[in-house]
Every structure is written in C-alpha cells, then in structure tokens.
Scaffold this active site. Structure first.
Site, PDB file in Angstrom:
ATOM      1  N   GLU A   1       0.807  -1.221   0.000  1.00  0.00           N
ATOM      2  CA  GLU A   1       0.000   0.000   0.000  1.00  0.00           C
ATOM      3  C   GLU A   1       0.842   1.273   0.000  1.00  0.00           C
ATOM      4  O   GLU A   1       0.345   2.358   0.296  1.00  0.00           O
ATOM      5  CB  GLU A   1      -0.966  -0.037   1.181  1.00  0.00           C
TER       6      GLU A   1
ATOM      7  N   LYS B   1     -15.690  -1.631   2.840  1.00  0.00           N
ATOM      8  CA  LYS B   1     -15.001  -2.146   1.661  1.00  0.00           C
ATOM      9  C   LYS B   1     -16.042  -2.751   0.731  1.00  0.00           C
ATOM     10  O   LYS B   1     -16.696  -3.736   1.084  1.00  0.00           O
ATOM     11  CB  LYS B   1     -13.969  -3.207   2.057  1.00  0.00           C
TER      12      LYS B   1
END
Length: 432
Positions: A205, A337
């Site tokens: 990330e 999500k």
C-alpha cells in the site's frame, strides 16, 4: 430511465499484478460505466466469496476468467433491459441469481463489477458527478485521509505484526492542507528511517516496510517524523493502527503471536490501553480476531469512550454482522469495503445502519487496487468523514487522494473538511 443495453467483462491486473475483473456497461441513452474490482491480502473469513479460477498453471491459480464468464454469460442476459438507475433492483436480481449467502456461485467480484458499472453509467446518464449522484446536496464533507505510511503484516511479509501504521492529519482547515501535511510527514519519515540505517522499501500500500525489533518502534519513528516535519503530534496529526489481529491469532490456542510471544486477550487489551496512553492514537482497527465478539465488546466498553475501534474482519461491511456488533456493543466504527459484501446496495445499507446507531464509518481501499476512485466519491457522498487508501505513493493510491482534491475544488465554498469531527470518540487528544 437509463436502460441497460450492453454489459461486457474482461480480466485485467490489479496493483499487485494479480488478475481482477473489469466490467463495462452501456445504456440506451449512450451513458457508459466501468466497474473495476479490488482485492484484499488479509481477508475476513466472512467476506463475500471472491471467485478465482484455481488453475495453478495460469497466474498461479488467481485468474478470474470464470468470474468474467459469469458476467458475460449469466448476469448480462438477465440485466440487459433493466433500469441501471434502479440500483437496488439490479443488485437484488444478481444476488438472487447467485442464490448463496456469500455470493459463492457467481462470485462477489462478478456481481460487484456489474453493480459498480451500473452506478457509474447511471450517474453519467443523470449528468452528475458520482458523489452528487449518490449523496445529493448533502455530500459536501471531505474526509480525513488516514494514510498508511508504514506497512507490516500481510502487506509487507510481516515486517511487523501490526499491519498498518497510519497518520491522520485532522488538525487542518481544508482537505488540501491536510493532504499536504500527510505527504510531508511521509517524505520526512523516509529520511528518519534512512538515518537509522533501516530499509525504505515499500509494502503493498505504498508505506515503508522495514523489519522492526518491536511493533512499538514504528510508532516512535512516526512520532519523530511528525515533529521533524514541523507538525504537532496529537494536536494536528494523530495515529491510526490496523492491527489485523486475525492474521496472527491461533484458533487452537486462543492466543496471539505478538512481539515474538504467545499473548492472551487480557494481555492484548492492556497493551492497547498502554499504547493509547503513550501515543496520540485515535483509532485501532481489528484489535481482536474476527470471531472474538466478547473481547471486542470488552475493549469497546473499557476504552470506547476515548478511542475509535474499527471492525474490518469482524464486520466485513455486512449489515447482519454489523447488527450483531450493535446488539453486543462490539466496536464503534465500521470499515467500508465494497468487495467485502459485493454490491453497491449492500454497502450503502451498511453505512446507513452504522450511522443510525452512532457508529462512525471509514471507507477503505484494498491492498490489491486499481486506478478506480469510487471510494473517494463514496466517502464524500455519505459524509463518512474518514477514508483510508494507503500512502501518498503508487498511482492506484494517489488517484484516490487526487480525486478528493478535484471534488474539493468542484464544491468550492460549500466544501467542508471533517477534521476533528471525524473522530467523535477521541476526546482525550482532539480539540473540542
């Protein structure tokens, strides 16, 4: 009506070089939408099923051609002719076509791709940006960017047990000012780590992923970086953690392998309390394993009036699991999500249920991402006040931050930055 004329799916690659699904949808009035599906590395067991081909000779078994086939041969014939703007009817039809509790037949990656593509086509047909289409005139609050500047856990070959160390620049007047501060701390941290002789390679990330002697060492370096960048820890910039504890939880022993030792739940609870007494931590995600409901309720009762406890693997953006958490008093914040639940409608339902019951919501990316910026628009549309989408590095992460800059500019004088209000449980550190 935005009548669906065509639907087509293909296999593409995500930010980790793994296959994922892209769906293209067009309506009779010429509007077009594209849905790109992300994928996680550390996933909750209760997440909707991500369909993979399993042929080890092709992409190591991670191909998604069967999910693509499900879109093109099963879903497309059924949804052509439907109104793309009737999101609930469209999503309900696909869920019915699947017929399983976890989308275990067609695959959440197939269903979500179509769901997202329809959403975008409907917004284009209406002549509205996505955040305005979803949220109407109420969507005007820019979220605090919780920026993952040090990676560990499953995102970085377990350089640390804790998976994400994030900075939260809440003490600023505008989103653009907050973003700048976060970027400056990120670059300063690189210099801090270099001076200590530590590796500055990046995790999935975009955060730095040096091997640490202890989990707490990362916090110390981040504190140094915040101060060295000219900002005040706690007052201007706080710290958020994603422990992702299910990744190092042993179901057989009921203990956590943490800092090289076997730790029980009581130890972990005390550890978290000591951390928040020592550092300006405003949020901890997944402090306990995904089925540890009693431990979640205990930490929320003990520390929930001063800290945000975010359910990711615990809640998996699932309204049913969120309702159980509400009933038990477990967690006080929902991680959002889209691919955990697998449709736009169910995602919106989860956010609305969280809001109605006093939970905060943090919209989130996945470790396997695409250039798609849906989560940026979603965070503004639903006034979630928080987003996490990685470090300010790697194009698929930066795209989300840049989209928020665009939205801030479009909103003009009506734009507000969430700032301190994003963390309503954190009275210890934040300005009134």
């Amino acid at each position: 009506m935005a009548v669906i004329e065509s639907v087509y799916a293909r296999q593409i690659l995500d930010s980790r070089g793994n296959p994922t699904v892209e769906v293209y949808l067009e309506t009779e009035d010429g509007a077009q939408g594209k849905g790109l599906v992300p994928s996680g590395a550390s996933t909750g067991e209760a997440e909707a099923w991500e369909r993979r081909d399993g042929d080890k000779s092709v992409y190591g078994g991670k191909g998604v051609l069967n999910a693509v086939k499900a879109v093109n041969e099963v879903i497309a014939p059924k949804v052509i002719g439907m109104d793309a703007a009737d999101q609930r009817a469209l999503d309900d039809l696909m869920i019915e076509l699947d017929g399983t509790p976890n989308k275990g037949k067609l695959g959440a990656n197939a269903i979500l791709g179509v769901s997202l593509a329809a959403l975008y086509a409907s917004a284009e047909s209406a002549g509205l940006p996505l955040y305005r289409y979803i949220g109407g005139t109420n969507g005007h609050i820019l979220p605090v960017p919780n920026m993952n500047i040090m990676n560990g856990g499953a995102h970085a070959d377990f350089a640390t047990d804790i998976q994400e160390y994030m900075i939260s620049p809440y003490g600023f007047d505008t989103y653009s000012e907050a973003l700048r501060a976060g970027v400056e701390v990120y670059h300063t941290l690189k210099n801090v780590l270099k001076k200590e002789g530590l590796n500055t390679g990046l995790g999935d990330e975009g955060g730095f992923a040096p091997k640490m002697k202890s989990n707490e060492d990362s916090l110390k370096y981040i504190m140094d970086a915040i101060s060295a960048a000219g900002y005040e820890p706690g007052k201007q910039i706080g710290i958020c953690l994603d422990v992702a504890s299910s990744e190092f939880y042993n179901k057989e022993t009921g203990k956590y392998r943490f800092d090289g030792e076997e730790r029980d739940s009581a130890y972990m609870l005390d550890y978290y309390e000591n951390l928040i007494n020592e550092y300006p931590i405003v949020s901890i995600e997944d402090p306990f394993n995904e089925e540890g409901w009693e431990d979640w309720a205990a930490i929320t009762a003990r520390l929930g009036d001063r800290l945000q406890f975010v359910g990711d693997d615990l809640l998996v953006t699932n309204p049913a699991r969120l309702q159980k958490a509400i009933d038990l008093g477990a967690a006080n914040s929902l991680l959002v999500k889209l691919n955990q639940i697998g449709s736009v409608t169910e995602t919106l339902d989860a956010i609305e249920l969280a809001t109605a019951n006093g939970y905060t919501s943090m919209v989130s990316h996945r470790s396997g991402e695409t250039p798609d910026t849906t989560i940026s628009d979603l965070a503004v549309a639903k006034n979630t006040r928080q987003i996490k989408t990685g470090a300010p590095a790697r194009g698929e992460r930066v795209a989300k931050y840049n989209r928020l800059l665009e939205i801030e500019e479009e909103l003009g004088s009506t734009a507000q930055y969430a700032g301190y209000t994003a963390f309503k449980a954190c009275k210890k550190y934040l300005a009134k």
